[in-house]
Motif scaffolding. Structure first.
Motif, mmCIF file in Angstrom:
data_model
loop_
_atom_site.group_PDB
_atom_site.id
_atom_site.type_symbol
_atom_site.label_atom_id
_atom_site.label_comp_id
_atom_site.label_asym_id
_atom_site.label_seq_id
_atom_site.Cartn_x
_atom_site.Cartn_y
_atom_site.Cartn_z
ATOM 1 N N GLU A 28 0.831 -1.185 0.000
ATOM 2 C CA GLU A 28 0.000 0.000 0.000
ATOM 3 C C GLU A 28 0.875 1.248 0.000
ATOM 4 O O GLU A 28 1.900 1.307 0.666
ATOM 5 N N THR A 29 0.472 2.234 -0.744
ATOM 6 C CA THR A 29 1.197 3.496 -0.780
ATOM 7 C C THR A 29 0.811 4.321 0.438
ATOM 8 O O THR A 29 -0.367 4.580 0.662
ATOM 9 N N PRO A 30 1.779 4.717 1.262
ATOM 10 C CA PRO A 30 1.446 5.518 2.455
ATOM 11 C C PRO A 30 0.724 6.802 2.062
ATOM 12 O O PRO A 30 1.045 7.429 1.056
ATOM 13 N N SER A 31 -0.229 7.189 2.861
ATOM 14 C CA SER A 31 -0.966 8.412 2.589
ATOM 15 C C SER A 31 -0.062 9.627 2.723
ATOM 16 O O SER A 31 0.839 9.675 3.570
ATOM 17 N N VAL A 32 -0.311 10.618 1.902
ATOM 18 C CA VAL A 32 0.431 11.874 1.987
ATOM 19 C C VAL A 32 0.232 12.518 3.359
ATOM 20 O O VAL A 32 1.090 13.261 3.841
ATOM 21 N N CYS A 33 -0.877 12.189 4.016
ATOM 22 C CA CYS A 33 -1.189 12.808 5.309
ATOM 23 C C CYS A 33 -0.261 12.348 6.428
ATOM 24 O O CYS A 33 -0.168 13.011 7.467
ATOM 25 N N SER A 41 -6.344 17.466 1.593
ATOM 26 C CA SER A 41 -7.056 16.184 1.632
ATOM 27 C C SER A 41 -7.087 15.580 3.030
ATOM 28 O O SER A 41 -7.889 14.684 3.315
ATOM 29 N N CYS A 42 -6.234 16.070 3.920
ATOM 30 C CA CYS A 42 -6.116 15.472 5.242
ATOM 31 C C CYS A 42 -7.240 15.869 6.196
ATOM 32 O O CYS A 42 -7.348 15.324 7.300
ATOM 33 N N TYR A 45 -9.055 12.717 6.709
ATOM 34 C CA TYR A 45 -8.220 11.510 6.769
ATOM 35 C C TYR A 45 -8.281 10.862 8.150
ATOM 36 O O TYR A 45 -8.293 11.536 9.178
#
Length: 267
Positions: A28-33, A41-42, A45
């Motif tokens: 899984e790609t870690p969230s930018v948050c 977008s956070c 989140y």
């Protein structure tokens, strides 16, 4: 014609078995948050629970005597306790918000809580799930217990903790249990104002109620899943157990043998 039909049926069965065998693990790609929590977008989140609990475990496996780790143990042992204190992010915040304990918590906190709950974070939980109000650092609790027990070494709860370790400055024991016992026994001691203030403003029984006993038979340290042959994977998916994989492999091999035999017969 007959050979093609058999091959088609066998292929369909093999595909079905393969599908039943379960999804393959995919990273899984870690969230930018988790790295840039100020991103717009956070604002909606939710931090993955494993990200938080792994950080707590990382700290408490070597520093279980810290007050935040005592909080984690109490919450794990009693699911009925108030979520205000027991939310995993609140526990991590408690550990990471005590500057005096930074030498022990810094390695885990600087790459987790201090990043995704930085002052500019838009993640909602960082604002709603705060550190346990009034719970001192481990340094303060160690100092309090040591001070009381230097003056009155015969107090029962002085048996819980040895003197502070010469290297770390902490007593390697259940500091909060000793602190609680000493200050509930003699709340007017000059070392107990922080305890009295905390317990005046909280209803957290494991720390403040002398009569509190955690539920028996549940230490909150393990989670057991029954009735399942699935094994958790790091990304939260499941993979078949070894026995299930062997059965699936045997079925696949048998079907391929059948297909080969049917093809030979048809020719």
């Amino acid at each position: 014609m007959r050979s093609s039909l058999f091959l088609a049926v066998a292929s369909a069965i093999i595909a079905s078995v393969a599908a039943h065998d379960g999804p393959h693990d995919t990273p899984e790609t870690p969230s930018v948050c988790l790295t840039t929590p100020s991103d717009a977008s956070c604002s909606t989140y939710s931090i993955p629970n494993a990200t938080i609990t792994d950080a707590i475990a990382d700290i408490c496996k070597t520093s279980s005597f810290l007050p935040g780790c005592s909080l984690n143990t109490a919450c794990s042992a009693d699911s009925t306790l108030n979520a205000t204190y027991c939310a995993p992010l609140s526990i991590l915040a408690t550990l990471c918000s005590a500057p005096d304990d930074g030498a022990l918590t810094g390695a885990a906190c600087t790459k987790t809580y201090s990043v995704f709950c930085a002052s500019n974070s838009l993640i909602p939980a960082c604002k709603s799930q705060r550190a346990f109000s009034g719970l001192p650092s481990g340094k303060v609790v160690t100092g309090t217990v040591y001070s009381v027990c230097q003056e009155m070494p015969m107090m029962t709860d002085c048996k819980i903790c040895p003197g502070p370790d010469a290297t770390t400055g902490y007593s390697i024991c259940d500091e909060v249990k000793a602190w609680k016992g000493l200050c509930l026994s003699m709340p007017d001691m000059t070392q107990c104002p922080s305890f009295n203030t905390m317990c005046k403003n909280t209803t957290f029984a494991p720390f403040c109620d002398a009569k509190y006993v955690s539920p028996s038979g549940n230490n909150g340290s393990t989670t057991t899943t029954t009735g399942s042959s699935a094994t958790p994977t790091p990304n939260g998916q499941t993979k078949p157990s070894s026995a299930g994989a062997l059965v699936g492999s045997w079925i696949m091999t048998s079907l391929l043998a059948v297909v080969a035999g049917v093809s030979a017969f048809a020719l």
